[in-house]
Write an enzyme that holds these catalytic residues in place. Structure first.
Site, short mmCIF file in Angstrom:
data_model
loop_
_atom_site.label_atom_id
_atom_site.label_comp_id
_atom_site.label_asym_id
_atom_site.label_seq_id
_atom_site.Cartn_x
_atom_site.Cartn_y
_atom_site.Cartn_z
N TYR A 1 51.90 41.89 46.77
CA TYR A 1 50.68 42.49 47.52
C TYR A 1 50.49 42.40 49.02
O TYR A 1 50.79 41.21 49.45
CB TYR A 1 49.34 41.84 46.76
CG TYR A 1 48.10 42.54 47.10
CD1 TYR A 1 47.46 43.29 46.48
CD2 TYR A 1 47.27 41.92 48.41
CE1 TYR A 1 46.19 43.90 46.35
CE2 TYR A 1 45.98 42.60 48.62
CZ TYR A 1 45.74 43.55 47.63
OH TYR A 1 44.28 44.13 48.09
N HIS B 1 51.63 29.30 43.92
CA HIS B 1 52.13 30.77 43.83
C HIS B 1 53.51 31.22 44.24
O HIS B 1 54.10 32.27 44.25
CB HIS B 1 51.18 31.60 44.16
CG HIS B 1 51.43 33.25 43.72
ND1 HIS B 1 51.78 33.41 42.48
CD2 HIS B 1 51.32 34.45 44.68
CE1 HIS B 1 51.59 34.92 42.65
NE2 HIS B 1 51.59 35.33 43.97
N SER C 1 55.09 38.44 42.19
CA SER C 1 53.61 38.68 41.93
C SER C 1 53.42 40.08 41.70
O SER C 1 53.55 40.61 40.61
CB SER C 1 53.18 38.20 43.32
OG SER C 1 51.80 37.94 43.42
N GLN C 2 52.76 40.92 42.54
CA GLN C 2 52.55 42.10 42.50
C GLN C 2 53.71 43.05 42.08
O GLN C 2 53.53 43.89 41.01
CB GLN C 2 51.75 43.02 43.52
CG GLN C 2 51.63 44.62 43.54
CD GLN C 2 50.90 45.00 44.80
OE1 GLN C 2 49.65 45.30 44.89
NE2 GLN C 2 51.72 45.58 45.69
N ASP D 1 49.88 27.58 39.51
CA ASP D 1 49.99 29.02 40.37
C ASP D 1 48.50 29.10 40.58
O ASP D 1 47.84 29.69 39.34
CB ASP D 1 50.73 29.87 39.80
CG ASP D 1 50.73 31.22 40.51
OD1 ASP D 1 49.85 31.46 41.32
OD2 ASP D 1 51.64 31.70 40.22
#
Lengths: 337, 337, 337, 337, 337, 337
Positions: free
Chosen positions: D92, D314, D189-190, D279
């Site tokens: 993201y 994360h 992630s994204q 996370d």
């Protein structure tokens, strides 16, 4: 924020104009007189502090409005007096706490009195049990004590506290342990601010102090403090004026009667201040404002010194400053070995 | 912390054991009787609220201990009454503020009374000028109102506030604008907690309420709140017990007299609650504890409903909840068009 | 940060040089003309707002690019018009919300129009349902609306919003409730910035406004704001330039067309501004930059006044400012009783 | 919060029920078909990446709705192909950035394609210039991309992104550098969430993937995420539902079409996941929900493995995970030396 | 804090007086000579980096005190050398990490050496395994490396690190891959500070550098940094002096030997700096102090340039700066195509 | 986080399985023997502590590896001994500081020894000058002392500290002021953890302790701590494993040798623990794990008690706990009046 206030060079020359009310001295004279309409009634009762080398006495006396103010008087075990005496006021939230704590100056051979701050004491807990016994305690205010009764100097919380502090001097002087001509006042943060006030008001009460040792004092140059820091407890004032937006003028008018810049200027006792250059709670410019003003309206030359802690926040000098005070009190009391 | 409390399924069944003092009802009966030794002396004076469609009256009446409590009574311009009436209590820090504000229920066609909370009002400012006129206001406490006088139910701050709230009901019933048989109480947060208390105490005072609409109420299940959140103002209690470590038992004993879980159980008026599942100020389990207990000791079947706002923190439902209340009050009052 | 910007003395003289594009007026004339190629198509449909003393109409009209823009028109119940009218724009994230909310100026006896801000509305929820219907809405941007289409004034989000605001004036003037010669614009934060823009552009659209009352306005002196505060939403611009490091020049070039310092200078309507000296979201220097520039390029003498809230952050004056505006609007409209 | 989610033992067995819409597969089949009504039009133009050992091509192809989507194709300098190929999606805020960056898999000897995420790219800056060219981009939403068009699966932002991702596979397969039978997808992630979606949708598009390597994937088990963490970007959804309190049901209905738990269950490609137990952005239970579901609806036995980073937030495994992927891709591609 | 330091105009002229010790050059000459009493013993062993286009060698050599210092030497696969060479130092906490990472300059066709920072490496993990093998490592200090041995320049941590950096230059020059006359040094943050030191000391070590490219360098103008920011790692010094209140003078005396303002002034290699105007970790005034001083004591005219990132915090220019360095190194090395 | 750990009921039964290495006792026997290869060389030199009622001696002795460890020995002024003796270890960052501070147990009539923690002392400043004189001090670690040498029990920092603590017992027993059969150990936080270790190891060193009084002890149940809190200093371990992701197993293996749960189980001295239920630094479950394990492997029945502070964070009981210890030490020493 690291260093966020004036540079040390500028601090040393910082002499802001803090409006002193025309009737400042009258107001306080009247306040002292009013307090004296209640009998002082100082009592001293020995308690078991669980220590071998210090004796402790539970003290009660009549503060402003006759409210019973509590404290401890610590002396070296078996001492008879009269002793040089250190009167200590607490930082915001503090109280006398347990009788085995906060007795450094008795360890050093002096009488050591610690005074409860009315209504506070919640951070010390234990026997910190002195109420703000006043009809004005419940006036509209923001959480905390800074704005209680702030709309008028007559009703303001610190009127009662400052007078309690003067009465503490009167009270200890009635003890045989205390040499009434050898008293110093001290304290950190709020206790520093009260020390300055006590030093300024002692003369009006006919008391001669040998010294005043405020550390990183609070209650000085309120308006500057509110403008430069958002830390508690000065922020209580901000919060009050954030809501009562039309009360800026009367609030600062009231505070003029209580500002260490104004009260300290009346002092005649020599002083040892301390300041921390990264102090966000009591910004250095507010401390220097009080320091530079200290004694300047007293009509006499007043000796003073400032210990500068360049890399400290509001903790200030702590044991370093105690070390300096051990030397300075010995010098002031003439007990230097 | 997103959702940090029990799941909605568990909340719906959450009926914790909150110790109710044996003399709970006696204590409050005595408190109401004590208050009634002062004349109510409710006065209503029209003020210029600068609005065209609402008329506003400045109200003063004698609260607990005879303290003068202020409020506004708003009615539709030109209304004569008697009208169904909404009595609103404020969230912590709030006050009646300006007469042009906080008048939604008058816009809806009802009489709308807003009561100052004594000593508070600093976030609203303006004419929020009701002091906590009590000898106990200055007892040792942490900043704020939550621990003022907390060592004893007789001296606790909220004793005075809850009785002020009951007296407000008595006061508005003396106004010709108010239909004394058509009154509901409401408020958010602290105002919700006071609403629950008022609903619980109304019966003891001989007043029949048509409804109680607390939003995200505060002052419920104190011990759970202190244990699960560190947000203000519940944290004032934590701070007090952090210092006064030996006062845990008496503090929670006092709070038992003031807990919405206990007081609400006495209520007979139908209720519309709201809760926010991410509410860190008034955690959902404390709200559900009060909701599930509400009316259960009253001896009658009490209708109640809960609006759940699943993704909200302490702001709760805001205009959504107002919308629900507009419908619910109309239904309760029988004014549904 | 307490007070972190210029002192009040310096603020009053603060007239920074904010580069105005040479074709500023042309750009906006073209934008207005372009908008007028779509029919205004203003519609007014009464809704049930659940209130007794206010009537509310659901309004739709064609904003920039013909996008359907929603709003509410509130009037005193049973009013027929034409009434003096207040047009209100929302703060960032806001929307028209429920029809029972945000109707103060109707309570005061005026017509009160509230305009949705396209794409936003998420903090109000409810019927805040006006999309940013534009091919440029999806251009690369940081989260939020501040950088949508920022690489070019033609594509920038606020081009559409400012024109929507002008079109709102055109739309309400078609209502029989509205006296087209008695309109003021107002709003807080983003709503204040849009008010300034509307006041500046009204003349280009041939509309005469009676007043402009921006509170703690946003969208003024962007570059100063980005440099002095890291608070949202100005920080959206920082975040954009943090990534697109080579776009500093074109971004500030675009913003020149939208800066309240530039647009407000074109205004001719008298103004009542407000500013908060501890405002970290809309720093006081950015507000004073707009205030000091306001009306100065209009060729006429423009009356203006500033309400200063010295101890407030971005909440500004709130009910105090409403109180001032109640007086000022009455004076502007000639309705002072 | 250190470890705030389920224990590792429970995570390994965590198979929550995430409601999959009945028409999930139909919806995506339709979406792919709709996208194919626009010609793919993939173009590859060499650029000067200023590197000696890697060649880079500027890629454009038609994504959902025909929007031009940009990317880079990196290959070892002088390579001719066909090469095993890694398709990477961004986290993201990310974008393809400069052509000299993000080329690890080309260094490893493969073709490496990186796809811009439409509308985003602001954290990478540089040539991250792919707009979300869609009529739905301006629908009411909270700052960010998570709630753009969320009221309906047809209009939701990630419909466009997921289809762009499938189209990226189609696009790279037209390059002579790419071996169309040797493609893996990856991203963190994204980018991990998109990888899972691409793996799930590849079969519907008639594409056979050799592997899927999502790291700390986002976009999985949305409702759990919203309930257990308040970190961005999941918090965008919370913020939306905080305002639009009545949209909880339709929002989660929409998200059901996009949840990695549902889409990943359709996948047939072997997978290497990673998860970080601390996370807070993509909580481990949401990752394990997707992992445990992965491939389970595909009708075939799907090999999968999970790398667990026990003390990471994360950032996850970073170079450790790259190291594991270097081995795993070599194994999947049959290029292990 | 947005922009919190001097304006760009003032930064460009900022030439503070940072006290340089009289024996600065002597101290460092002695330090280099002392290091040379240990044999350099540079070894180069190829490792499997799992990449196709880069070859990597595990390097060990004797740093200060003979401590074994580790690093990687990356070269284009199959290269024979001698190649222009980039020596890179790490940011605080970093280390050489995995052999497949941090090899950009080898991708660009150069030899690329990355040096472990002794004792650190914890953020990179993996094979970052170079201890601070020194009798002084355990001297009283605050958490971190900034105050280890700070009471004396002889024992200060960075004496060892800076000499390690010079020895790294000596070590790489023994590799056949390296053209000993074509070396540049670079690094970000701490790596930038070490680069400046290496450039300043190279001449004392008889090494001619072609360039120095420090990004947002740390270790410059320590006293200003401590006074203007409270961010780590400069704050380690603050924390040390907060406790050791009497060590202010000796601490800043020690730092005078290590300050990039002083060491950089000795440099003769052309330089490309970068600075971020919102950098709270390495405030822009500290970077400009070093930049403006760079080369000014060297007796020769030294070319230098500064890349300014106006809206960035400590991340600085990242890929933008790499892009600039790709051009600048090519120009310096004469490899521009 | 208010109360974030297990409920008090569960804490009382919390007996987790903390893997104790098979050679735990051997390891420590060897460590003690190794230390004894250096002569103890305890020296006692009187210093001027500026106090009247306490005498203070500067102590040096050989700790682990022969490193000179500093401390103060305080006794009542003029005492001759042998006296019951309290040995105190410091909290993380602390040191012996000034000789006028930290002497409560001497005030109570005992000999009071305070030991410097090697390498630390930065929060006390002043004469806190004991280095971690070890070849392992510079091994790769995160800022702080928690991970120094953590890859192996032989090299771990706390091996040296724990042995220093045992050697302190040996050292004070050589003083004529100390009654070698009447020694207790105490300390808060890290000092509590060291106290537990000293109590566990005393038997291996042939020393009989009369008591162990750890307050809110640190260094217990490391893995639980890391998993449940992100506060320093436990977070140093998290940070280490965040980077060195492959070292989880060896790190926890090392910590098994140092865990208060394991070492305390060997103790035979009666114990007075304290715990704070809101302690985020030393979570209550880690304290109870040590408490419940304490003495259970010693083969004898060991008396123990726990003071619970329900509303405190890591400050724990402070003066309340001192008050309890004054009673408990008097009872243990048989000095109760």
């Amino acid at each position: 924020m690291a260093m966020f206030d004036l540079s040390l060079d500028k601090l040393r020359e910082y002499r802001p104009d803090v409006a002193a009310p025309a009737d400042l001295v009258d107001f306080w004279r009247r306040s002292i007189e009013k307090a004296r309409t209640d009998e002082l009634a100082a009592s001293f009762t020995e308690v078991d502090n669980k220590l071998a080398v210090i004796d402790t006495y539970d003290v009660t006396y009549a503060g402003f409005g006759g409210a019973p103010i509590k404290g401890w008087l610590h002396v070296p075990a078996g001492a008879t007096g009269p002793l040089p005496t250190v009167v200590q006021y607490h930082g915001y939230s503090g109280g006398r706490g347990f009788p085995h704590a906060t007795n450094l100056w008795a360890q050093a051979g002096y009488a050591h009195f610690v005074m409860d701050t009315r209504g506070q004491g919640y951070s010390a807990g234990g026997p910190s049990n002195t109420a703000d016994d006043s009809a004005y305690a419940g006036l509209n205010h923001t959480p905390g004590f800074m704005t209680a009764g702030i709309s008028d100097p007559e009703t303001y919380y610190y009127r009662r506290v400052y007078i309690d502090a003067v009465r503490a001097l009167e009270a200890v002087r009635t003890s045989p342990f205390v040499d009434p001509d050898k008293i110093v006042v001290t304290g950190g943060s709020q206790g520093g601010g009260i020390s300055i006030a006590a030093a300024g008001l002692a003369g009006l009460a006919g008391i001669n102090l040998l010294g005043c040792a405020p550390d990183v004092p609070f209650l000085c140059h309120f308006q500057r403090a509110v403008e430069i820091t958002d830390k508690e407890p000065y922020a209580e004032i901000t919060r009050y004026l954030k809501g009562f937006r039309d009360q800026v003028e009367p609030v600062y008018r009231t505070l003029g009667y209580f500002d260490g810049v104004n009260l300290g200027s009346l002092a005649t006792a020599p002083a040892l201040f301390s300041v921390a250059l990264m102090d966000q709670t009591c910004p250095p410019s507010t401390v220097y404002a009080a320091y530079n003003s200290y004694g300047t309206s007293s009509g006499v030359e007043v000796g003073k010194d400032m210990k500068v802690y360049s890399h400290n926040n509001h903790e200030g000098g702590q044991t370093y400053q105690q070390d300096a005070q051990l030397d300075w009190f010995a010098s002031v009391f003439g007990t230097t070995s």
